[in-house]
Design a protein around this motif. Structure first.
Motif, PDB file in Angstrom:
ATOM      1  N   PRO A 276       0.274  10.360 -11.546  1.00 57.62           N
ATOM      2  CA  PRO A 276      -0.016  10.541 -10.016  1.00 57.62           C
ATOM      3  C   PRO A 276      -0.813   9.509  -9.550  1.00 57.62           C
ATOM      4  O   PRO A 276      -0.907   8.947  -8.564  1.00 57.62           O
ATOM      5  N   SER A 277      -2.176   9.417 -10.437  1.00 52.45           N
ATOM      6  CA  SER A 277      -3.124   8.376 -10.001  1.00 52.45           C
ATOM      7  C   SER A 277      -2.585   6.948  -9.882  1.00 52.45           C
ATOM      8  O   SER A 277      -2.913   6.288  -8.945  1.00 52.45           O
ATOM      9  N   TYR A 278      -1.461   6.753 -10.991  1.00 54.63           N
ATOM     10  CA  TYR A 278      -0.967   5.225 -10.878  1.00 54.63           C
ATOM     11  C   TYR A 278      -0.207   4.996  -9.724  1.00 54.63           C
ATOM     12  O   TYR A 278      -0.046   3.974  -9.218  1.00 54.63           O
ATOM     13  N   ILE A 279       0.709   6.130  -9.042  1.00 53.94           N
ATOM     14  CA  ILE A 279       1.584   5.999  -8.166  1.00 53.94           C
ATOM     15  C   ILE A 279       0.729   5.843  -6.811  1.00 53.94           C
ATOM     16  O   ILE A 279       1.036   5.133  -5.971  1.00 53.94           O
ATOM     17  N   GLU A 280      -0.548   6.624  -6.716  1.00 57.14           N
ATOM     18  CA  GLU A 280      -1.285   6.381  -5.640  1.00 57.14           C
ATOM     19  C   GLU A 280      -2.009   5.109  -5.592  1.00 57.14           C
ATOM     20  O   GLU A 280      -2.005   4.552  -4.483  1.00 57.14           O
ATOM     21  N   THR A 281      -2.704   4.736  -6.656  1.00 51.95           N
ATOM     22  CA  THR A 281      -3.579   3.633  -6.538  1.00 51.95           C
ATOM     23  C   THR A 281      -2.858   2.415  -6.948  1.00 51.95           C
ATOM     24  O   THR A 281      -3.171   1.468  -6.274  1.00 51.95           O
ATOM     25  N   ASP A 282      -2.035   2.224  -7.795  1.00 52.17           N
ATOM     26  CA  ASP A 282      -1.386   0.937  -8.155  1.00 52.17           C
ATOM     27  C   ASP A 282      -0.108   0.612  -7.401  1.00 52.17           C
ATOM     28  O   ASP A 282      -0.022  -0.711  -7.022  1.00 52.17           O
ATOM     29  N   LEU A 283       0.473   1.651  -6.869  1.00 53.06           N
ATOM     30  CA  LEU A 283       1.866   1.453  -6.536  1.00 53.06           C
ATOM     31  C   LEU A 283       1.526   1.452  -4.927  1.00 53.06           C
ATOM     32  O   LEU A 283       2.560   1.220  -4.011  1.00 53.06           O
ATOM     33  N   GLY A 284       0.499   2.277  -4.468  1.00 55.78           N
ATOM     34  CA  GLY A 284      -0.098   2.163  -2.942  1.00 55.78           C
ATOM     35  C   GLY A 284       0.672   3.408  -2.075  1.00 55.78           C
ATOM     36  O   GLY A 284       0.789   3.238  -0.908  1.00 55.78           O
ATOM     37  N   PHE A 285       1.090   4.337  -2.795  1.00 54.19           N
ATOM     38  CA  PHE A 285       1.658   5.565  -1.791  1.00 54.19           C
ATOM     39  C   PHE A 285       0.514   6.201  -1.519  1.00 54.19           C
ATOM     40  O   PHE A 285      -0.513   6.642  -2.231  1.00 54.19           O
ATOM     41  N   SER A 286       0.572   7.053  -0.434  1.00 50.25           N
ATOM     42  CA  SER A 286      -0.286   8.238  -0.127  1.00 50.25           C
ATOM     43  C   SER A 286      -0.196   9.320  -1.043  1.00 50.25           C
ATOM     44  O   SER A 286       0.862   9.705  -1.596  1.00 50.25           O
ATOM     45  N   LEU A 287      -1.402  10.323  -0.789  1.00 53.76           N
ATOM     46  CA  LEU A 287      -1.318  11.512  -1.653  1.00 53.76           C
ATOM     47  C   LEU A 287      -0.010  12.467  -1.435  1.00 53.76           C
ATOM     48  O   LEU A 287       0.370  12.840  -2.581  1.00 53.76           O
ATOM     49  N   GLN A 288       0.456  12.351  -0.147  1.00 52.41           N
ATOM     50  CA  GLN A 288       1.571  13.424   0.109  1.00 52.41           C
ATOM     51  C   GLN A 288       2.752  12.967  -0.846  1.00 52.41           C
ATOM     52  O   GLN A 288       3.622  13.436  -1.235  1.00 52.41           O
ATOM     53  N   GLU A 289       2.978  11.414  -0.491  1.00 59.74           N
ATOM     54  CA  GLU A 289       4.202  10.767  -0.943  1.00 59.74           C
ATOM     55  C   GLU A 289       4.051  10.889  -2.524  1.00 59.74           C
ATOM     56  O   GLU A 289       5.353  11.016  -3.451  1.00 59.74           O
ATOM     57  N   THR A 290       2.980  10.675  -3.069  1.00 57.74           N
ATOM     58  CA  THR A 290       2.964  10.820  -4.585  1.00 57.74           C
ATOM     59  C   THR A 290       3.324  11.796  -4.949  1.00 57.74           C
ATOM     60  O   THR A 290       3.887  12.139  -6.276  1.00 57.74           O
ATOM     61  N   GLY A 291       2.951  13.129  -4.432  1.00 56.91           N
ATOM     62  CA  GLY A 291       3.369  14.306  -4.763  1.00 56.91           C
ATOM     63  C   GLY A 291       4.673  14.624  -5.222  1.00 56.91           C
ATOM     64  O   GLY A 291       5.456  14.992  -5.818  1.00 56.91           O
TER      65      GLY A 291
END
Length: 446
Positions: A276-291
């Motif tokens: 989840p952290s990788y998707i949010e920080t490295d790939l640039g998605f929001s917390l809701q999108e990351t979920g």
């Protein structure tokens, strides 16, 4: 002879082939709750790190706090499941992990969070060994690959549910409310398990084995029960000695299963703790999108576990030796997972990265159910849970290292590229260990 019937004699013995699947279903539900409980910290990663002002390395230490004690506690947990049975140990585990999870909601410092994650690791350690014991009691060696794989889908269903479900709880109830809700679910599981689960009666064991004695009269069954009770009383000391797991450390298979599980679990836990952290920080998605995006690989993981169990069963039915039928999905899955994960370190195409990570997690889960089934094939009946626990110990040493090493690599390099390279290499190490060195040694001289 006393006129009072023993509990074993009066226990219901109808439809054992049906009731065992109810127990498998309970274990699947238990696995879902168990892994939702483990996933709370991963989902709350960024939020908790911000609240406590933690670096990636510190967060990695916190994420690994569960795995070290879990790995070590698996050693006595396997012995305790063999000694006291699956009913008592699973009930104890589910009650304990639920209480720890709810108390975590009150944590107000890094140190207290760390201590509670350590306690969670100890509390959850009997779960999978108890599940293995249940399957060993209710299914024959030829049947148990699929139900064991099915039990392992519980964790993968939870991993798929966790990102959207726990993110919703996090956003609506705070991370503390998320911990309380998930902990309460575990208490419900414990109460249902205590009410429903039991080991098979002697007659049910005959029916499950397909013996003619399953049609014996009530008097004959009673006589068999009395004989079995007497035999058990005569061999209490001998049986207790066999349950010990120390002798397993004299067997080469034990060490190679530890190494193999280490290599496979390492990469699995990179996903579980940092995806989840990788998707949010490295790939640039929001917390809701990351979920929602983080759920995709874990949905593939559900299919991966089932595929491994199904394929192993196919090989068994075609006449392959049991150990070979387990090793093929284990080795093949690990190699294909490495081939899927490795390229992500060199790609910038986000959809392709998500697709490869999903494929990589699918293949990394193909071995999981077969790992546990392999333990039941290699070990004597009285040491099945013990060997499964020792193998799981090796796996969770890898699981404990994965978050820490990942956090350090991210802090050092500023990205996740080297994280996936390390994971691919260790998957190959796991494949080699199982493929070349875990063997049927039953005919070797003791």
């Amino acid at each position: 002879m006393s006129a009072v019937a023993s509990p074993r004699r009066t226990a219901k013995t109808s439809n054992p082939r049906r009731i065992r699947w109810i127990f498998v279903a309970l274990l699947v539900i238990g696995g879902i709750v168990n892994y939702l409980d483990r996933s709370t910290l991963s989902i709350g990663n960024s939020t908790i790190a911000e609240e406590f002002d933690l670096s990636a390395t510190q967060m990695g230490l916190l994420l690994s706090a569960f795995s070290w004690p879990y790995a070590i506690a698996n050693l006595p947990a396997g012995y305790l499941v063999d000694k006291f049975g699956a009913k008592k140990m699973f009930a104890f585990a589910s009650g304990a992990w639920s209480l720890v999870g709810m108390v975590t909601a009150a944590a107000n410092s890094f140190g207290l969070l760390y201590a509670l994650r350590v306690a969670l690791g100890v509390a959850e350690s009997p779960f999978f060994t108890a599940g293995l014991k249940v399957n060993e009691r209710w299914f024959s060696a030829k049947e148990r690959a699929f139900p064991i794989a099915l039990v392992n889908t519980g964790s993968q269903i939870a991993n798929a549910l966790a990102p959207p479900l726990l993110t919703f709880l996090l956003l609506t109830m705070s991370w503390r409310g998320m911990f309380i809700v998930v902990g309460a679910l575990g208490i419900i599981v414990m109460l249902i398990w205590l009410r429903i689960y039991r080991d098979p009666t002697l007659r049910e064991e005959h029916i499950l084995k397909g013996d003619d004695s399953a049609d014996a009269s009530a008097d004959e069954i009673a006589e068999q029960l009395d004989e079995a009770t007497t035999a058990e009383a005569d061999t209490v000391v001998e049986g207790a000695e066999k349950v010990g797991w120390g002798t397993l450390f004299t067997k080469p298979n034990t060490y190679f299963m530890i190494i193999g599980a280490f290599g496979i679990f390492y990469t699995v836990w990179v996903y579980l703790t940092w995806l989840p952290s990788y998707i949010e920080t490295d790939l640039g998605f929001s917390l809701q999108e990351t979920g929602w995006l983080a759920a995709l690989p874990f949905l593939m993981g559900v299919l991966g576990v089932l595929t491994g169990g199904w394929f192993s069963g196919v090989l068994i039915r075609r006449g392959s030796p049991a150990i070979v039928a387990r090793k093929v999905p284990i080795v093949g899955g690990a190699v294909l997972a490495a081939a899927s994960v490795f390229p992500t370190a060199y790609l910038d195409n986000v959809p392709l990265i998500i697709a490869l990570l999903s494929l990589g997690y699918f293949f990394s889960q193909v071995p999981i159910g077969c790992l546990w089934t392999l333990a039941s094939d290699v070990a004597p009946s009285e040491q099945v849970a013990s060997l499964g626990a020792i193998q799981n110990f090796g796996g969770f040493i890898g699981a404990a290292l994965a978050p820490v090493v990942t956090g350090w690599l991210v802090d050092t390099t500023g990205n996740f590229n080297s994280v996936f390279l390390v994971g691919a290499i260790l998957l190959i190490v796991g494949a080699i260990s199982y493929g070349f060195f875990v063997k049927d040694r039953s005919r070797e001289a003791h």
